[in-house]
Design a protein around this motif. Structure first.
Motif, PDB file in Angstrom:
ATOM      1  N   ILE A   1       0.857  -1.178   0.000  1.00 23.31           N
ATOM      2  CA  ILE A   1       0.000   0.000   0.000  1.00 23.31           C
ATOM      3  C   ILE A   1       0.896   1.232   0.000  1.00 23.31           C
ATOM      4  CG2 ILE A   1      -1.855   1.228   1.176  1.00 23.31           C
ATOM      5  CD1 ILE A   1      -2.565  -1.610   0.200  1.00 23.31           C
ATOM      6  N   PRO A   2       0.789   2.087  -1.008  1.00 28.57           N
ATOM      7  CA  PRO A   2       1.687   3.245  -1.079  1.00 28.57           C
ATOM      8  C   PRO A   2       1.398   4.242   0.034  1.00 28.57           C
ATOM      9  CG  PRO A   2       0.026   3.365  -2.804  1.00 28.57           C
ATOM     10  CD  PRO A   2      -0.144   2.027  -2.149  1.00 28.57           C
ATOM     11  N   PRO A   3       2.332   5.120   0.314  1.00 28.93           N
ATOM     12  CA  PRO A   3       2.110   6.130   1.358  1.00 28.93           C
ATOM     13  C   PRO A   3       1.161   7.225   0.883  1.00 28.93           C
ATOM     14  CG  PRO A   3       4.212   6.509   0.287  1.00 28.93           C
ATOM     15  CD  PRO A   3       3.670   5.228  -0.290  1.00 28.93           C
ATOM     16  N   LYS A   4       0.507   7.868   1.817  1.00 32.42           N
ATOM     17  CA  LYS A   4      -0.309   9.032   1.476  1.00 32.42           C
ATOM     18  C   LYS A   4       0.613  10.195   1.135  1.00 32.42           C
ATOM     19  CE  LYS A   4      -4.107   7.643   4.515  1.00 32.42           C
ATOM     20  NZ  LYS A   4      -4.978   8.012   5.652  1.00 32.42           N
ATOM     21  N   ARG A   5       0.074  11.159   0.402  1.00 32.15           N
ATOM     22  CA  ARG A   5       0.875  12.323   0.048  1.00 32.15           C
ATOM     23  C   ARG A   5       0.074  13.586   0.314  1.00 32.15           C
ATOM     24  NH1 ARG A   5       1.067  11.936  -6.598  1.00 32.15           N
ATOM     25  NH2 ARG A   5      -1.186  12.021  -6.971  1.00 32.15           N
ATOM     26  N   ASP A   6       0.793  14.666   0.534  1.00 38.14           N
ATOM     27  CA  ASP A   6       0.148  15.956   0.762  1.00 38.14           C
ATOM     28  C   ASP A   6      -0.410  16.480  -0.558  1.00 38.14           C
ATOM     29  OD1 ASP A   6       0.833  15.932   3.456  1.00 38.14           O
ATOM     30  OD2 ASP A   6       2.763  16.899   3.081  1.00 38.14           O
ATOM     31  N   CYS A   7      -1.634  16.947  -0.512  1.00 39.40           N
ATOM     32  CA  CYS A   7      -2.282  17.518  -1.692  1.00 39.40           C
ATOM     33  C   CYS A   7      -2.906  18.858  -1.312  1.00 39.40           C
ATOM     34  CB  CYS A   7      -3.381  16.590  -2.220  1.00 39.40           C
ATOM     35  SG  CYS A   7      -2.790  15.031  -2.882  1.00 39.40           S
ATOM     36  N   ALA A   8      -2.973  19.723  -2.284  1.00 33.81           N
ATOM     37  CA  ALA A   8      -3.641  20.997  -2.054  1.00 33.81           C
ATOM     38  C   ALA A   8      -5.115  20.756  -1.740  1.00 33.81           C
ATOM     39  CB  ALA A   8      -3.496  21.889  -3.291  1.00 33.81           C
ATOM     40  N   PRO A   9      -5.710  21.603  -0.901  1.00 41.20           N
ATOM     41  CA  PRO A   9      -7.138  21.408  -0.578  1.00 41.20           C
ATOM     42  C   PRO A   9      -7.993  21.408  -1.831  1.00 41.20           C
ATOM     43  CG  PRO A   9      -6.134  23.072   0.847  1.00 41.20           C
ATOM     44  CD  PRO A   9      -5.132  22.762  -0.224  1.00 41.20           C
ATOM     45  N   SER A  10      -8.992  20.547  -1.817  1.00 41.17           N
ATOM     46  CA  SER A  10      -9.901  20.452  -2.957  1.00 41.17           C
ATOM     47  C   SER A  10     -11.245  21.062  -2.575  1.00 41.17           C
ATOM     48  CB  SER A  10     -10.085  18.978  -3.354  1.00 41.17           C
ATOM     49  OG  SER A  10     -11.046  18.860  -4.373  1.00 41.17           O
ATOM     50  N   ASN A  11     -11.574  22.156  -3.224  1.00 42.64           N
ATOM     51  CA  ASN A  11     -12.822  22.863  -2.903  1.00 42.64           C
ATOM     52  C   ASN A  11     -13.954  22.543  -3.863  1.00 42.64           C
ATOM     53  OD1 ASN A  11     -11.571  24.296  -0.731  1.00 42.64           O
ATOM     54  ND2 ASN A  11     -10.602  25.641  -2.243  1.00 42.64           N
ATOM     55  N   GLY A  12     -13.721  21.620  -4.771  1.00 45.86           N
ATOM     56  CA  GLY A  12     -14.759  21.269  -5.724  1.00 45.86           C
ATOM     57  C   GLY A  12     -14.804  22.230  -6.890  1.00 45.86           C
ATOM     58  N   PRO A  13     -15.614  21.933  -7.867  1.00 50.42           N
ATOM     59  CA  PRO A  13     -15.694  22.785  -9.067  1.00 50.42           C
ATOM     60  C   PRO A  13     -16.377  24.113  -8.748  1.00 50.42           C
ATOM     61  CG  PRO A  13     -17.386  21.091  -9.124  1.00 50.42           C
ATOM     62  CD  PRO A  13     -16.541  20.783  -7.930  1.00 50.42           C
ATOM     63  N   SER A  14     -15.937  25.158  -9.451  1.00 48.09           N
ATOM     64  CA  SER A  14     -16.565  26.471  -9.258  1.00 48.09           C
ATOM     65  C   SER A  14     -17.888  26.531 -10.007  1.00 48.09           C
ATOM     66  CB  SER A  14     -15.644  27.574  -9.774  1.00 48.09           C
ATOM     67  OG  SER A  14     -15.514  27.492 -11.191  1.00 48.09           O
ATOM     68  N   ALA A  15     -18.759  27.419  -9.545  1.00 44.73           N
ATOM     69  CA  ALA A  15     -20.059  27.596 -10.197  1.00 44.73           C
ATOM     70  C   ALA A  15     -19.872  28.072 -11.633  1.00 44.73           C
ATOM     71  CB  ALA A  15     -20.910  28.584  -9.404  1.00 44.73           C
ATOM     72  N   GLU A  16     -18.900  28.954 -11.841  1.00 42.02           N
ATOM     73  CA  GLU A  16     -18.652  29.473 -13.186  1.00 42.02           C
ATOM     74  C   GLU A  16     -18.133  28.372 -14.107  1.00 42.02           C
ATOM     75  OE1 GLU A  16     -18.470  32.528 -10.109  1.00 42.02           O
ATOM     76  OE2 GLU A  16     -17.334  30.658 -10.410  1.00 42.02           O
TER      77      GLU A  16
END
Length: 729
Positions: free
Chosen positions: A362-377
């Protein structure tokens, strides 16, 4: 006396006496300092090969496929940059040694001897396997690379151009990097090699950037089978879209010059090239191989007389760079140093328990930028009129399409690839409009080769992308499954988690397609997926759950670097009704983009205590029809949708069946090798609840009206439930 010792003593004798092989004078841009470094790499290669055999004879080492005769690869390494990703043939120790000299702080002799000894201190595999590879040297590890590494080299090369336009968060390679991939003349005949090389040319032919240098190391033999004279040149000289270069691997000056020309061509033109390097093979295939059992002694001795290190001594002396005495001193000092270091490496601890061996599956977890979901636009621009349609329930295929759209809006590193997924929108319309929404560089129509599709995904993952390949039908996966088993799943294992293949592989499959037969279009077997350590296998049964699970699959790949296979039941793509025509009960509303079904969680429909029906995919659809009929017969049932098929969601499942008097497993895969075998074992070992199974027959699926006769049916589920519970009236 073994051949390694013979070659060693011949080298000492011939250098001391000046009995060197004939050849052309040194020529080309190779400077003296680099030439000596290449010779030193060759001497270290030779010493390591001899030492590995000595270690094995004492029970201290466990690998003897050597690189002697292929020392010319050190000159290839010298012509490249250490940031050029290299997928190496297993005889390329000289390449890795020379590259280590280009990167400060490396301890290559110590590192490779730890690998020979299978020490836990081995910096690449942690003692799991003798592999060439190094994170610091941009060399992903390989095991027995019989061409299986070539498809992902294509993917890595393609990713460089895309990353320049759309940089992924975890980008690894510079914009001007190239990819080098080496293989042997015997491996060149493998269908995997032919397919990958063809794909690189097919791509370049369309003026799509493909900065890839293929290196074919032609020693003229594969274990005991000779390569016909001239075959490699004839095979590769006129490949469309691929430029051909050739050099003599026994001549470091010629090899460096031609390798530099080839690398410059690939780097400047962003097109693939093949470097055909003529080498020799010393000592036979591996330690246990005796070449004189299939080659005459005359042939073996002729190869040994053409020793590349002897040629290097002659060339260095002719160039005025290094005299014979100095060359001999380097050779002997290198051998002495290797012996001293090997004695220490053999004392280092090795893996001795299953938990430690398996720690890197099982690979290690990695740091990722926060995911805020798709924008309305962004959603408004991408979906257009589809936004209004989200107010109404929809079929599964459309909800998957919308989910992919939202995910690609959210994560710019997602790229899709597969047959017909772009212009056509997929065989079943699942990927309609995606190419128009995100461009053909991120929604890639591939050629018809599953190995190339999977390799494209695996290679792009090496440069920070999150690939979502598509395999049109489950049976086509079997054409290329070693790309997942032998390459994708093993990479974190053999690199101690340093290299990973995060991706979500979508496969349309399973049975119950009306009018379609097997074994290609109706295929109800995924045993080959469940058998692979570290793989996550998911299978939704309806559109809303498919959306939630696909989002979780992408999260698992992006944040936890997992390789997820998302199996989509084709027969349920267009399903609208559940109990009767026009009821629309199998269509679902599109869930909010924030909703997910967590990995390892099952879904329960109903709360009946008489019977728990444990199932997935098409089985969930059939079981919910049966649930209504069982209720009419006085049997209160709940339907438990597994969602995650490998690893089994054991904790969630056992919790979901609590309070039930009986468990019926409904499995659309075959009795032999099917999922029900594992489920039956689970309930036998960890539950006292009476249980039974209803499974598919050990048969292929026919075409025509009989398409579903070998698999579970609603009538069969009802009858099996009654038999298990007992009749109620």
């Amino acid at each position: 006396m073994d051949r390694a010792q013979i070659v060693h003593e011949n080298f000492l004798r011939r250098v001391e006496s000046g009995d060197l092989p004939e050849g052309i004078e040194p020529a080309g841009p190779l400077d003296g300092v680099t030439a000596v470094a290449i010779f030193q790499s060759g001497c270290l290669t030779r010493a390591l090969d001899r030492t590995s055999r000595a270690m094995q004879s004492k029970g201290q080492g466990f690998y003897t496929i050597g690189s002697s005769g292929h020392e010319g690869m050190a000159a290839v390494a010298a012509a490249l940059r250490p940031t050029d990703m290299a997928f190496l043939h297993y005889r390329d120790a000289a390449f890795q040694i020379q590259r280590a000299a280009q990167v400060p702080g490396q301890t290559i002799t110590w590192d490779m001897l730890l690998s020979f000894a299978c020490s836990v201190d081995d910096p690449i595999s942690g003692g799991r396997h003798k592999v060439l590879g190094s994170k610091a040297l941009t060399i992903p590890p390989q095991t027995s690379t019989i061409a299986s590494h070539l498809p992902k080299a294509v993917g890595a090369a393609y990713s460089i151009g895309l990353a320049k336009r759309q940089p992924p968060e975890h980008k690894q390679l510079p914009d001007d990097a190239i990819v080098m991939c080496s293989f042997g003349d015997a491996s060149a005949n493998h269908s995997t090699a032919q397919g990958a090389i063809n794909t690189s040319g097919w791509t370049a032919y369309q003026n799509i950037p493909m900065p890839l240098l293929w290196v074919c190391e032609d020693n003229g033999i594969g274990i005991s089978t000779k390569t016909p004279t001239g075959w490699i040149a004839a095979n590769f000289q006129a490949r469309p879209g691929i430029k051909y270069f050739h050099c003599d691997g026994t001549d470091m000056y010629d090899t460096f010059r031609v390798a530099q020309e080839a690398a410059d061509y690939v780097r400047a033109r962003r097109k693939p090239a093949i470097l055909h390097i003529r080498t020799i093979r010393l000592y036979g295939h591996a330690g246990a191989d005796v070449p004189t059992t299939y080659l005459s002694k005359t042939e073996v001795e002729a190869e040994e007389a053409n020793d590349p290190l002897l040629h290097s001594v002659r060339l260095l002396e002719a160039a005025g760079t290094l005299d014979r005495a100095a060359a001999l001193a380097i050779y002997n000092q290198t051998g002495d140093r290797v012996e001293r270091i090997a004695a220490e490496a053999c004392t280092r601890s090795r893996l001795d328990n299953a938990a430690d061996v398996m720690a890197s599956i099982i690979p290690p977890k990695r740091d990722c930028a926060p995911s805020n979901g798709p924008s309305a636009e962004g959603r408004a621009a991408a979906f257009g009129g589809d936004l209004k349609a989200m107010d109404q329930p929809q079929i599964m295929s459309r909800l998957i399409n919308w989910t992919l759209t939202d995910l690609m809006l959210t994560h710019g590193e997602i790229a899709m690839m597969g047959e017909d997924i772009g212009k056509k929108g997929g065989v079943y319309g699942v990927t309609q409009k995606l190419a128009a929404r995100f461009g053909r560089a991120r929604v890639i129509d591939t050629l018809l080769d599953e190995q190339s599709i999977l390799g494209l995904g695996l290679g792009m993952a090496q440069n920070g992308f999150l690939p979502i390949p598509e395999i049109q039908f489950l049976a086509y996966y079997h054409n290329a499954e070693d790309q997942i088993r032998g390459e994708g799943a093993t990479l974190p294992f053999f690199s101690n988690g340093q290299y990973t293949n995060p991706m979500v592989l979508r496969i349309a499959g399973l049975g119950y397609q009306k009018g379609f037969g097997g074994h290609f279009h109706n295929d109800n077997s995924f045993a080959a997926i469940r058998d692979v350590p570290g793989i996550i296998l998911a299978c939704p049964s309806n559109g809303a759950d498919a959306a939630r699970m696909l989002r979780e699959a992408v999260r698992l790949a992006r944040e936890e670097q997992r390789l997820v296979i998302f199996l989509e039941p084709i027969a349920l793509y267009p399903m609208r009704d559940l109990h009767e025509q026009g009821d629309g009960l199998w269509m679902k509303h599109y869930p909010d983009p924030s909703e997910r079904i967590a990995f390892g969680k099952v879904t329960t429909h109903g709360g009946g205590q008489d019977l728990a029906i444990v199932t997935y995919g098409n089985g969930t659809y059939l079981s919910m029809q049966a649930q209504k009929r069982l209720k009419a017969a006085g049997i209160a049932a709940r339907v438990i949708d597994l969602n995650w098929l490998s690893p089994l969601p054991e904790t969630s499942l056992l919790e979901a069946v609590k309070g039930c008097m009986n468990v019926l497993i409904v499995d659309e895969t075959r009795k032999t090798g099917g999922l029900a075998e594992a489920l039956m074992a689970l309930f036998t070992e960890k539950s006292a609840i009476p249980h039974a199974r209803l499974v598919a027959q050990d048969s292929f699926i026919p075409t025509g009206p009989a398409y579903a006769t070998t698999m579970p049916s609603v009538d069969g589920i009802v009858q099996a439930g009654r038999n298990l519970v007992g009749e109620k009236s």
